[in-house]
Design a protein around this motif. Sequence first.
Motif, PDB file in Angstrom:
ATOM      1  N   GLY A   8      25.255 -26.384 -11.383  1.00  0.00           N
ATOM      2  CA  GLY A   8      23.934 -25.775 -11.564  1.00  0.00           C
ATOM      3  C   GLY A   8      22.963 -26.523 -10.671  1.00  0.00           C
ATOM      4  N   GLY A   9      21.855 -25.892 -10.353  1.00  0.00           N
ATOM      5  CA  GLY A   9      20.875 -26.532  -9.476  1.00  0.00           C
ATOM      6  C   GLY A   9      20.207 -27.734 -10.132  1.00  0.00           C
ATOM      7  N   ILE A  10      19.467 -28.452  -9.330  1.00  0.00           N
ATOM      8  CA  ILE A  10      18.737 -29.623  -9.813  1.00  0.00           C
ATOM      9  C   ILE A  10      17.852 -29.237 -11.017  1.00  0.00           C
ATOM     10  N   GLY A  11      17.976 -30.003 -12.084  1.00  0.00           N
ATOM     11  CA  GLY A  11      17.151 -29.764 -13.274  1.00  0.00           C
ATOM     12  C   GLY A  11      17.573 -28.572 -14.119  1.00  0.00           C
ATOM     13  N   SER A  12      18.720 -27.965 -13.795  1.00  0.00           N
ATOM     14  CA  SER A  12      19.144 -26.801 -14.578  1.00  0.00           C
ATOM     15  C   SER A  12      19.593 -27.212 -15.979  1.00  0.00           C
ATOM     16  N   GLY A  13      20.085 -28.438 -16.086  1.00  0.00           N
ATOM     17  CA  GLY A  13      20.512 -28.934 -17.395  1.00  0.00           C
ATOM     18  C   GLY A  13      22.004 -29.189 -17.501  1.00  0.00           C
ATOM     19  N   LYS A  14      22.689 -29.357 -16.349  1.00  0.00           N
ATOM     20  CA  LYS A  14      24.145 -29.565 -16.416  1.00  0.00           C
ATOM     21  C   LYS A  14      24.533 -30.835 -17.156  1.00  0.00           C
ATOM     22  N   SER A  15      23.798 -31.927 -16.906  1.00  0.00           N
ATOM     23  CA  SER A  15      24.163 -33.187 -17.582  1.00  0.00           C
ATOM     24  C   SER A  15      23.930 -33.068 -19.089  1.00  0.00           C
ATOM     25  N   THR A  16      22.860 -32.379 -19.464  1.00  0.00           N
ATOM     26  CA  THR A  16      22.559 -32.174 -20.889  1.00  0.00           C
ATOM     27  C   THR A  16      23.714 -31.410 -21.539  1.00  0.00           C
ATOM     28  N   ILE A  17      24.187 -30.374 -20.864  1.00  0.00           N
ATOM     29  CA  ILE A  17      25.290 -29.558 -21.391  1.00  0.00           C
ATOM     30  C   ILE A  17      26.595 -30.362 -21.383  1.00  0.00           C
ATOM     31  N   LYS A 109      34.520 -31.366 -14.755  1.00  0.00           N
ATOM     32  CA  LYS A 109      34.028 -32.074 -13.570  1.00  0.00           C
ATOM     33  C   LYS A 109      32.605 -31.573 -13.308  1.00  0.00           C
ATOM     34  N   GLU A 110      31.635 -32.454 -13.525  1.00  0.00           N
ATOM     35  CA  GLU A 110      30.230 -32.056 -13.370  1.00  0.00           C
ATOM     36  C   GLU A 110      29.715 -32.467 -12.002  1.00  0.00           C
ATOM     37  N   SER A 111      29.154 -31.499 -11.264  1.00  0.00           N
ATOM     38  CA  SER A 111      28.605 -31.815  -9.946  1.00  0.00           C
ATOM     39  C   SER A 111      27.616 -30.735  -9.510  1.00  0.00           C
ATOM     40  N   GLU A 138       9.426 -28.409 -13.538  1.00  0.00           N
ATOM     41  CA  GLU A 138       8.711 -29.152 -14.592  1.00  0.00           C
ATOM     42  C   GLU A 138       9.582 -30.278 -15.153  1.00  0.00           C
ATOM     43  N   ARG A 139      10.867 -29.957 -15.378  1.00  0.00           N
ATOM     44  CA  ARG A 139      11.782 -30.971 -15.942  1.00  0.00           C
ATOM     45  C   ARG A 139      11.940 -32.164 -14.999  1.00  0.00           C
ATOM     46  N   ILE A 140      12.076 -31.869 -13.695  1.00  0.00           N
ATOM     47  CA  ILE A 140      12.320 -32.951 -12.737  1.00  0.00           C
ATOM     48  C   ILE A 140      11.057 -33.784 -12.520  1.00  0.00           C
ATOM     49  N   ILE A 141       9.908 -33.120 -12.527  1.00  0.00           N
ATOM     50  CA  ILE A 141       8.647 -33.860 -12.395  1.00  0.00           C
ATOM     51  C   ILE A 141       8.556 -34.845 -13.564  1.00  0.00           C
ATOM     52  N   LYS A 142       8.901 -34.339 -14.754  1.00  0.00           N
ATOM     53  CA  LYS A 142       8.827 -35.180 -15.962  1.00  0.00           C
ATOM     54  C   LYS A 142       9.896 -36.289 -15.938  1.00  0.00           C
ATOM     55  N   ARG A 143      11.122 -35.913 -15.525  1.00  0.00           N
ATOM     56  CA  ARG A 143      12.229 -36.875 -15.577  1.00  0.00           C
ATOM     57  C   ARG A 143      12.171 -37.916 -14.463  1.00  0.00           C
ATOM     58  N   ASP A 144      11.918 -37.465 -13.216  1.00  0.00           N
ATOM     59  CA  ASP A 144      12.032 -38.376 -12.070  1.00  0.00           C
ATOM     60  C   ASP A 144      10.701 -38.679 -11.404  1.00  0.00           C
ATOM     61  N   ASP A 173      22.545 -19.760 -19.665  1.00  0.00           N
ATOM     62  CA  ASP A 173      21.155 -19.630 -19.244  1.00  0.00           C
ATOM     63  C   ASP A 173      20.353 -20.639 -20.060  1.00  0.00           C
ATOM     64  N   ASN A 174      19.969 -21.731 -19.393  1.00  0.00           N
ATOM     65  CA  ASN A 174      19.293 -22.827 -20.123  1.00  0.00           C
ATOM     66  C   ASN A 174      17.782 -22.740 -19.936  1.00  0.00           C
ATOM     67  N   ASN A 175      17.227 -21.666 -20.495  1.00  0.00           N
ATOM     68  CA  ASN A 175      15.784 -21.474 -20.366  1.00  0.00           C
ATOM     69  C   ASN A 175      15.033 -21.797 -21.651  1.00  0.00           C
ATOM     70  N   GLU A 176      15.712 -22.526 -22.519  1.00  0.00           N
ATOM     71  CA  GLU A 176      15.103 -22.970 -23.781  1.00  0.00           C
ATOM     72  C   GLU A 176      14.685 -21.795 -24.657  1.00  0.00           C
ATOM     73  N   GLN A 177      15.381 -20.660 -24.478  1.00  0.00           N
ATOM     74  CA  GLN A 177      15.097 -19.480 -25.306  1.00  0.00           C
ATOM     75  C   GLN A 177      16.158 -19.349 -26.401  1.00  0.00           C
ATOM     76  N   LEU A 179      19.732 -21.176 -28.386  1.00  0.00           N
ATOM     77  CA  LEU A 179      20.388 -22.454 -28.679  1.00  0.00           C
ATOM     78  C   LEU A 179      21.593 -22.628 -27.753  1.00  0.00           C
ATOM     79  N   LEU A 180      21.760 -23.847 -27.254  1.00  0.00           N
ATOM     80  CA  LEU A 180      22.873 -24.106 -26.336  1.00  0.00           C
ATOM     81  C   LEU A 180      24.191 -24.292 -27.088  1.00  0.00           C
ATOM     82  N   ILE A 181      24.112 -24.966 -28.231  1.00  0.00           N
ATOM     83  CA  ILE A 181      25.347 -25.411 -28.892  1.00  0.00           C
ATOM     84  C   ILE A 181      26.292 -24.251 -29.262  1.00  0.00           C
TER      85      ILE A 181
HETATM   86  P1  ATP Z   1      20.217 -33.025 -11.836  1.00  0.00           P
HETATM   87  O1  ATP Z   1      21.037 -32.127 -10.978  1.00  0.00           O
HETATM   88  O2  ATP Z   1      18.894 -33.316 -11.251  1.00  0.00           O
HETATM   89  O3  ATP Z   1      20.930 -34.269 -12.266  1.00  0.00           O
HETATM   90  P2  ATP Z   1      20.764 -31.613 -14.297  1.00  0.00           P
HETATM   91  O4  ATP Z   1      21.087 -30.204 -13.980  1.00  0.00           O
HETATM   92  O5  ATP Z   1      21.882 -32.513 -14.651  1.00  0.00           O
HETATM   93  O6  ATP Z   1      19.850 -32.214 -13.167  1.00  0.00           O
HETATM   94  P3  ATP Z   1      19.545 -32.493 -16.762  1.00  0.00           P
HETATM   95  O7  ATP Z   1      19.418 -33.913 -16.337  1.00  0.00           O
HETATM   96  O8  ATP Z   1      20.574 -32.141 -17.775  1.00  0.00           O
HETATM   97  O9  ATP Z   1      19.712 -31.547 -15.489  1.00  0.00           O
HETATM   98  O10 ATP Z   1      18.155 -31.917 -17.273  1.00  0.00           O
HETATM   99  C1  ATP Z   1      16.943 -32.196 -16.580  1.00  0.00           C
HETATM  100  C2  ATP Z   1      15.868 -32.610 -17.591  1.00  0.00           C
HETATM  101  O11 ATP Z   1      15.575 -31.479 -18.409  1.00  0.00           O
HETATM  102  C3  ATP Z   1      16.340 -33.721 -18.526  1.00  0.00           C
HETATM  103  O12 ATP Z   1      15.289 -34.604 -18.765  1.00  0.00           O
HETATM  104  C4  ATP Z   1      16.739 -32.964 -19.813  1.00  0.00           C
HETATM  105  O13 ATP Z   1      16.561 -33.759 -20.951  1.00  0.00           O
HETATM  106  C5  ATP Z   1      15.807 -31.763 -19.784  1.00  0.00           C
HETATM  107  N1  ATP Z   1      16.423 -30.576 -20.387  1.00  0.00           N
HETATM  108  C6  ATP Z   1      17.514 -29.923 -19.918  1.00  0.00           C
HETATM  109  N2  ATP Z   1      17.825 -28.880 -20.709  1.00  0.00           N
HETATM  110  C7  ATP Z   1      16.926 -28.877 -21.712  1.00  0.00           C
HETATM  111  C8  ATP Z   1      16.719 -28.043 -22.870  1.00  0.00           C
HETATM  112  N3  ATP Z   1      17.498 -26.990 -23.144  1.00  0.00           N
HETATM  113  N4  ATP Z   1      15.708 -28.347 -23.695  1.00  0.00           N
HETATM  114  C9  ATP Z   1      14.888 -29.400 -23.412  1.00  0.00           C
HETATM  115  N5  ATP Z   1      15.008 -30.226 -22.343  1.00  0.00           N
HETATM  116  C10 ATP Z   1      16.027 -29.968 -21.508  1.00  0.00           C
END
Ligand code: ATP
Length: 193
Positions: A8-17, A109-111, A138-144, A173-177, A179-181
């Motif tokens: 998934g693209g940067i900030g899509s949420g792959k590591s979270t998943i 394998k996450e990449s 928004e997520r990346i601005i907040k995270r990094d 689709d991780n648009n926070e609409q 539940l992921l689980i």
């Molecule tokens: P990168 O490619 O930059 O490493 P990534 O795709 O692995 O990004 P994550 O690190 O999982 O993305 O998510 C980016 C930020 O968004 C993190 O701070 C994470 O906690 C937050 N985030 C991701 N998904 C959700 C969600 N469903 N609800 C709330 N916050 C989320």
Amino acid sequence: MMIIGLTGGIGSGKSTIARIFEMLGVKVYYADERAKASYFLSHVKPKIEILLGKESYINGSILNKKYIAQKIFSDDELLKKLNEIIHAEVKNDFYLFAEKYKKEKYIIKESALLVEANLLSTINKLLLVTSDIKLREERIIKRDGLTKEEINKRIEKQLPDAEKIKHADWIIDNNEQELLIPHIIEIHKSLVG
Ligand code: ATP
């Protein structure tokens, strides 16, 4: 044992998943993290120093990302050689990981660049995470703490989701609409049978 690519693209949420899969007991290989770590391996560091110069490391221990970026920015040949060094390391490292967990039903394998780096042949199935660009920014601005400009530069290096979707076996689709689980458990169940 199946190898599931998670991208998934940067900030899509792959590591979270990926971390949710880990909570289910699934073994996850974080390829991008391992690639970054490989710069510090005792047999890799000299290769990077010969290719790009000693300035690649600050005090020999911190990666001088700015210097490396400047060196490879306008020199495709250097970039290619650097990628070859790092890809070879990650390939070998992943092989060992897969060997270690060969009795598992599947591993992940996450990449970020699985599709871009032509690595589809190294996985059995692909799970794609998508999110709207605005939310990702928004997520990346907040995270990094990156600027929009810096984020856009990275996004430009990645294929658009519309291209990646063509290769995906599942899309989250991780648009926070939603539940992921439940979605993750559904995929997990289909894999462990
Ligand atoms: P990168 O490619 O930059 O490493 P990534 O795709 O692995 O990004 P994550 O690190 O999982 O993305 O998510 C980016 C930020 O968004 C993190 O701070 C994470 O906690 C937050 N985030 C991701 N998904 C959700 C969600 N469903 N609800 C709330 N916050 C989320």
